[in-house]
Design a protein around this motif. Structure first.
Motif, short mmCIF file in Angstrom:
data_model
loop_
_atom_site.label_atom_id
_atom_site.label_comp_id
_atom_site.label_asym_id
_atom_site.label_seq_id
_atom_site.Cartn_x
_atom_site.Cartn_y
_atom_site.Cartn_z
N ARG A 1 0.87 -1.18 0.00
CA ARG A 1 0.00 0.00 0.00
C ARG A 1 0.90 1.23 0.00
O ARG A 1 1.90 1.26 0.71
CB ARG A 1 -0.93 0.00 1.22
N TRP A 2 0.55 2.21 -0.79
CA TRP A 2 1.39 3.41 -0.85
C TRP A 2 0.53 4.64 -1.10
O TRP A 2 -0.49 4.57 -1.77
CB TRP A 2 2.48 3.27 -1.92
N THR A 3 0.97 5.74 -0.51
CA THR A 3 0.19 6.96 -0.55
C THR A 3 0.99 8.10 -1.17
O THR A 3 2.12 8.38 -0.76
CB THR A 3 -0.25 7.39 0.86
N ARG A 4 0.40 8.73 -2.18
CA ARG A 4 0.93 9.99 -2.70
C ARG A 4 0.27 11.15 -1.96
O ARG A 4 -0.79 10.98 -1.36
CB ARG A 4 0.63 10.12 -4.19
N ASP A 5 0.87 12.32 -2.07
CA ASP A 5 0.24 13.48 -1.45
C ASP A 5 -0.67 14.23 -2.41
O ASP A 5 -1.27 15.25 -2.07
CB ASP A 5 1.28 14.44 -0.86
N GLY A 6 -0.79 13.73 -3.65
CA GLY A 6 -1.67 14.36 -4.63
C GLY A 6 -1.09 15.58 -5.29
O GLY A 6 -1.80 16.30 -6.00
N LYS A 7 0.22 15.82 -5.12
CA LYS A 7 0.87 16.98 -5.72
C LYS A 7 1.79 16.52 -6.85
O LYS A 7 2.60 15.61 -6.66
CB LYS A 7 1.68 17.74 -4.68
N SER A 8 1.69 17.17 -8.00
CA SER A 8 2.51 16.76 -9.15
C SER A 8 3.97 17.10 -8.97
O SER A 8 4.83 16.62 -9.70
CB SER A 8 1.98 17.42 -10.42
N THR A 9 4.29 17.94 -7.99
CA THR A 9 5.69 18.31 -7.75
C THR A 9 6.43 17.27 -6.91
O THR A 9 7.66 17.33 -6.81
CB THR A 9 5.76 19.67 -7.04
N SER A 10 5.71 16.32 -6.32
CA SER A 10 6.33 15.33 -5.44
C SER A 10 6.90 14.18 -6.26
O SER A 10 6.42 13.04 -6.21
CB SER A 10 5.32 14.82 -4.42
N LYS B 1 -7.15 9.19 0.83
CA LYS B 1 -7.58 9.68 -0.47
C LYS B 1 -6.66 9.23 -1.59
O LYS B 1 -7.12 8.87 -2.67
CB LYS B 1 -7.67 11.21 -0.46
N TRP B 2 -5.36 9.24 -1.37
CA TRP B 2 -4.42 8.90 -2.43
C TRP B 2 -3.66 7.61 -2.13
O TRP B 2 -2.53 7.42 -2.55
CB TRP B 2 -3.43 10.05 -2.65
N THR B 3 -4.29 6.70 -1.40
CA THR B 3 -3.65 5.43 -1.06
C THR B 3 -4.02 4.36 -2.09
O THR B 3 -5.19 4.07 -2.30
CB THR B 3 -4.05 4.96 0.35
N PHE B 4 -3.00 3.78 -2.70
CA PHE B 4 -3.18 2.68 -3.66
C PHE B 4 -2.99 1.37 -2.91
O PHE B 4 -1.96 1.16 -2.26
CB PHE B 4 -2.16 2.81 -4.79
N ASP B 5 -3.95 0.48 -3.01
CA ASP B 5 -3.94 -0.80 -2.29
C ASP B 5 -3.82 -1.93 -3.30
O ASP B 5 -4.77 -2.23 -4.03
CB ASP B 5 -5.23 -0.93 -1.48
N THR B 6 -2.68 -2.59 -3.33
CA THR B 6 -2.43 -3.64 -4.32
C THR B 6 -3.08 -4.97 -3.94
O THR B 6 -2.96 -5.94 -4.70
CB THR B 6 -0.93 -3.86 -4.53
N THR B 7 -3.77 -5.03 -2.80
CA THR B 7 -4.50 -6.26 -2.46
C THR B 7 -5.91 -6.26 -3.04
O THR B 7 -6.60 -7.27 -2.97
CB THR B 7 -4.58 -6.44 -0.93
N VAL B 8 -6.35 -5.15 -3.61
CA VAL B 8 -7.67 -5.07 -4.23
C VAL B 8 -7.65 -5.85 -5.54
O VAL B 8 -6.71 -5.73 -6.33
CB VAL B 8 -8.05 -3.60 -4.48
N PRO B 9 -8.67 -6.67 -5.82
CA PRO B 9 -8.68 -7.47 -7.06
C PRO B 9 -8.48 -6.61 -8.30
O PRO B 9 -9.11 -5.57 -8.49
CB PRO B 9 -10.08 -8.10 -7.04
N GLY B 10 -7.55 -7.06 -9.15
CA GLY B 10 -7.26 -6.36 -10.38
C GLY B 10 -6.10 -5.39 -10.30
O GLY B 10 -5.63 -4.88 -11.32
N TYR B 11 -5.60 -5.14 -9.07
CA TYR B 11 -4.57 -4.12 -8.90
C TYR B 11 -3.31 -4.67 -8.22
O TYR B 11 -2.54 -3.93 -7.60
CB TYR B 11 -5.12 -2.95 -8.09
#
Length: 466
Positions: free
Chosen positions: A403-412, A430-440
């Motif tokens: 699981r990983w979270t961006r801050d939603g800023k294009s400068t990061s 809000k910006w957390t990507f969860d790779t345990t979700v089916p398809g991801y």
């Protein structure tokens, strides 16, 4: 009205339902091949790239939309990014929207292709870059209701503005319940096309109330690929599904608003110019410093280990157009499964898109296309589902965060690993990507694991040069 504006800006970026696994979707020949080369199809060679860009940003290929006067009121409240010059009708309109004259003479506006295919990286807005900050995690159904109510309150049934809105309104109502996603930054473009096409007669693309086919309940989004790869590709989409005339394949966003195939006949001719524009579109140059000696070492390693699928770069470029079997690349198979079973394939192959000249068709493979890597530094996140945040982790599978979270800023932006800075211990949902979700899932593509750490960093440095 502000909700209406937000709703429409999302409209062309192309329900979070209970997951049900597919059964019987693996084709019979799945064990008989490792890679397949997609053959080329004849494409127009006389398109005008200048006219192509102009049509992308000013053309009427969506066919219908909301009244321009509404958008003008909203645009006056916005800080507008400038990406290209606009004509008089589009002056003061966001780059991802296009104002055009509807068939009944009404000044109308809708999204354009750069809603999805212009994005920010390292603080820079880039034409043709997939928008990885799209938000499709909220239902569009309430927004659609607000839009229709706003139109009914402001305009009468027979007003020209209402007539110019009618087709878009119908398809948006059908599409809205189907495109909600459960991952940030993912794009439901295929699902959007499915939802609109299922309510179109395949022969003439006219509206039908009863769906032509059924969709799978679970919605899978993908990362949005950069448009500057189109000129190298013999097929479109992650599974190599789209074959034949690119002027037809690229036109599919039109199903969100055109009345019938009479509009697409005209637009298909203009999209030959669009293809010419995309064929010469270049990626942005890497903006940071590059260690030239290390990059040369990486080039030799890349050409030895990676070029067989991803091609060669420099003065004499090659690109093999290979699909890699899911069982070989071992990346998340669910999207490939989904395309294999989707009834949109048969619908498309019996439709105006496939049966009129120039012909196109859908022919999915049980695998994923190994993409060109021009501008790879800019196009994070990686894999077809956007599950890997940096190039370094693409080449080192055990370093990928679950699981990983961006801050939603294009400068990061992470200039060392090439990709997005992220927090491996997510706090911002809000910006957390969860790779345990089916398809991801973020597994597979383990080819870089065979490199030494020194070799891996050298390849990362080389990829900055593409």
């Amino acid at each position: 009205m502000r909700k209406l504006f937000v709703f429409l800006t999302l409209a062309l970026l192309v329900a979070c339902n209970t997951y049900q696994p597919l059964t019987g979707t693996v084709p019979d020949d799945a064990d008989s091949w490792k890679t397949k080369v997609i053959p080329p199809s004849p494409q127009p060679q006389d398109g005008d790239p200048v006219a192509g860009l102009d049509y992308l940003i000013h053309g009427d290929y969506i066919g219908s939309g909301i009244p321009l006067e509404i958008m003008r009121k909203q645009s006056a409240k916005m800080d507008l990014d400038s990406l290209y010059p606009r004509n008089a009708l589009n002056e003061g309109i966001p780059y991802y929207m296009t104002a055009f004259i509807a068939p009944n003479g009404t000044e109308t506006v809708n999204g354009n292709c750069f809603t999805c295919h212009a994005g920010k990286v390292d603080g820079q807005l880039v034409l043709g870059l997939g928008n990885s900050f799209a938000e499709w995690e909220k239902s569009m159904v309430p927004m659609g209701a607000v839009m229709r109510m706003g139109m009914s309150l402001k305009y009468k049934r027979d007003d020209p503005e209402t007539v110019a809105f009618e087709d878009f309104g119908k398809y948006f109502k059908k599409m809205a319940p189907t495109v909600k996603l459960n991952q940030p930054g993912a794009n439901p473009a295929f699902r959007l096309a499915e939802a609109c096409m299922m309510h179109r007669n395949p022969e003439d693309l006219t509206y039908v109330e009863e769906p032509e086919f059924d969709m799978w309940e679970y919605n899978i989004g993908t990362d949005t690929p950069p448009l500057w790869h189109v000129g190298k590709k013999n097929a479109l989409y992650y599974t190599g599904t789209g074959r034949g005339a690119m002027s037809k394949l690229l036109l599919q966003a039109s199903v969100l608003g055109i009345p019938d195939s009479s509009q697409t006949r005209k637009s298909e001719i203009a999209f030959r110019d669009v293809y010419a524009f995309l064929a010469q579109l270049e990626p942005p140059a890497y903006p940071g410093a590059i260690d030239a000696p290390l990059a040369r070492e990486g080039e030799a390693i890349f050409n030895d280990k990676c070029s067989g699928c991803h091609g060669t770069y420099g003065t004499e470029e090659t690109y093999p157009n290979k699909v890699v079997n899911v069982k070989v690349v071992k990346t998340d198979p669910l999207y490939a499964d989904y395309i294999q079973q989707s009834a949109i394939v048969d619908w498309y192959n019996s439709s105006w898109f496939a049966t009129s000249e120039p012909q196109s068709s859908f022919s999915p493979s049980y695998g994923y296309v190994a993409p060109p890597l021009d501008g790879i530094w800019a196009s994070a996140p990686y894999l077809h589902n956007g599950s890997v945040p940096t190039v370094y982790e693409l080449l080192k599978s055990d370093a990928r965060p679950t699981r990983w979270t961006r801050d939603g800023k294009s400068t990061s932006y992470d200039h060392e690993k090439l990709g997005w800075q992220y927090d491996p211990e997510p706090k911002n949902a809000k910006w957390t990507f969860d790779t345990t979700v089916p398809g991801y899932g973020n597994g597979g593509h383990t080819f870089g694991d065979k490199l030494s750490e020194e070799e891996r960093w050298a390849v990362v440095e080389y990829l900055k040069t593409l």
